[in-house]
Design a protein around this motif. Structure first.
Motif, PDB file in Angstrom:
ATOM      1  N   PRO A  74       0.784  -1.154  -0.046  1.00 32.48           N
ATOM      2  CA  PRO A  74      -0.206  -0.028  -0.034  1.00 32.48           C
ATOM      3  C   PRO A  74       0.897   1.226  -0.077  1.00 32.48           C
ATOM      4  N   LYS A  75       2.152   1.152   0.703  1.00 36.39           N
ATOM      5  CA  LYS A  75       2.950   2.477   0.691  1.00 36.39           C
ATOM      6  C   LYS A  75       3.425   2.799  -0.738  1.00 36.39           C
ATOM      7  N   VAL A  76       3.736   1.677  -1.645  1.00 36.14           N
ATOM      8  CA  VAL A  76       4.281   2.090  -3.045  1.00 36.14           C
ATOM      9  C   VAL A  76       2.886   2.570  -3.599  1.00 36.14           C
ATOM     10  N   GLU A  77       1.918   2.087  -3.671  1.00 41.68           N
ATOM     11  CA  GLU A  77       0.743   2.506  -4.390  1.00 41.68           C
ATOM     12  C   GLU A  77       0.482   4.160  -3.948  1.00 41.68           C
ATOM     13  N   GLU A  79       2.586   6.258  -2.459  1.00 46.73           N
ATOM     14  CA  GLU A  79       3.866   7.102  -3.044  1.00 46.73           C
ATOM     15  C   GLU A  79       3.858   7.276  -4.387  1.00 46.73           C
ATOM     16  N   GLY A  80       3.793   6.366  -5.196  1.00 46.85           N
ATOM     17  CA  GLY A  80       4.050   6.144  -6.610  1.00 46.85           C
ATOM     18  C   GLY A  80       2.860   6.259  -7.399  1.00 46.85           C
ATOM     19  N   GLY A  81       1.778   5.801  -7.232  1.00 43.94           N
ATOM     20  CA  GLY A  81       0.647   5.847  -7.776  1.00 43.94           C
ATOM     21  C   GLY A  81       0.039   4.581  -8.423  1.00 43.94           C
ATOM     22  N   LYS A  82       0.818   3.695  -8.145  1.00 44.11           N
ATOM     23  CA  LYS A  82       0.399   2.176  -8.647  1.00 44.11           C
ATOM     24  C   LYS A  82       1.179   1.200  -7.860  1.00 44.11           C
ATOM     25  N   MET A  83       0.479  -0.153  -7.816  1.00 45.66           N
ATOM     26  CA  MET A  83       1.011  -1.046  -6.956  1.00 45.66           C
ATOM     27  C   MET A  83       1.939  -2.138  -8.286  1.00 45.66           C
ATOM     28  N   GLN A  84       3.267  -1.567  -8.335  1.00 49.20           N
ATOM     29  CA  GLN A  84       3.947  -2.314  -9.476  1.00 49.20           C
ATOM     30  C   GLN A  84       5.454  -2.130  -8.816  1.00 49.20           C
TER      31      GLN A  84
END
Ligand SMILES: N[C@@H](CCC(=O)N[C@@H](CS)C(=O)NCC(=O)O)C(=O)O
Length: 231
Positions: A74-77, A79-84
């Protein structure tokens, strides 16, 4: 027998990658702070980034993002806008990026001597060789195993192509345990300090500042991590 198969299948993945992630290459500027990498062990794109970290002798804080992991995905999503994955944050430059090929190119440009050698570069062949052996590892390093969170991150001395290191990293990943990855590939300038600390040149070597534990041996590390952190 089980252990032999475990090591052999992890070794097969590295054979397919034609030696990538074994040895350190020519180095450039050194970062002051460790890089931050959000990834998971069974992801072929993430492997390419981890191989580059070994080649460039870079330390990184690894934030494991196994499928179902409640913390860093969830943190990546957010901060970066997507879960990749992989997702790189370089606290030295403020750069944040997705896309393994772009990350590898960035790392070689900034911390190496320019363009990556073929086996580290983008393209279908390297992606294929990074993916082909993965079914041999089954579900290891894919899914989240509920865990108790450590107060401080763990530390792992490792290099990407070592099958024994993979076994340790898979468990760290499944338990979603953040760790400082010290890469000590062959010819790494970081090896003398590691040997000074641990007493011998062997990896994986786990350091857990939460319990004062330091140990070699992938099977022991796996047992220790599950006994200490699996919920
Ligand atoms: N082109 C991207 C592809 C990355 C990618 O597809 N990663 C997969 C994992 S192997 C992913 O993030 N899947 C979403 C997920 O795991 O939820 C790259 O090279 O980084």
């Amino acid at each position: 027998m089980r252990r032999t198969l475990d090591v052999a299948s992890a070794f097969a993945l590295s054979v397919l990658r034609l030696g990538a992630g074994v040895k350190v290459g020519p180095l450039g500027k050194r970062p002051e702070k460790p890089l931050e990498v959000y990834e998971f062990e069974a992801c072929p794109f993430c492997r390419k980034v981890r191989e580059a970290l070994t080649y460039l002798d870079l330390e990184a804080m690894i934030f494991p993002c196994p499928k179902g992991g409640p913390t860093y995905r969830p943190k990546v999503e957010k901060e970066g806008g997507k879960m990749q994955f992989p997702y790189l944050v370089d606290p030295n430059t403020g750069e944040k990026m997705y896309e393994s090929d772009q990350i590898v190119a960035y790392l070689f440009e900034r911390y190496g001597t320019g363009k990556p050698p073929f086996v580290y570069s983008g393209g279908r062949v390297n992606l294929l060789t990074s993916s082909l052996g993965l079914p041999l590892r089954g579900s290891k390093g894919v899914r989240y195993t509920p865990s108790k969170k450590p107060e401080q991150p763990l530390e792992l001395y490792s290099f990407e192509a070592s099958p024994f290191c993979r076994i340790a990293r898979e468990v760290l990943c499944s338990l979603e345990l953040p760790y400082l990855l010290h890469n000590v590939g062959k010819e790494s300038p970081s090896r003398p300090a590691f040997v000074e600390r641990s007493g011998r040149m062997m990896v994986p070597y786990l350091v857990d500042p939460n319990t004062g534990t330091e140990r070699f041996e992938s099977a022991d590390i796996k047992r220790y991590l599950l006994a200490t952190y699996a919920a």
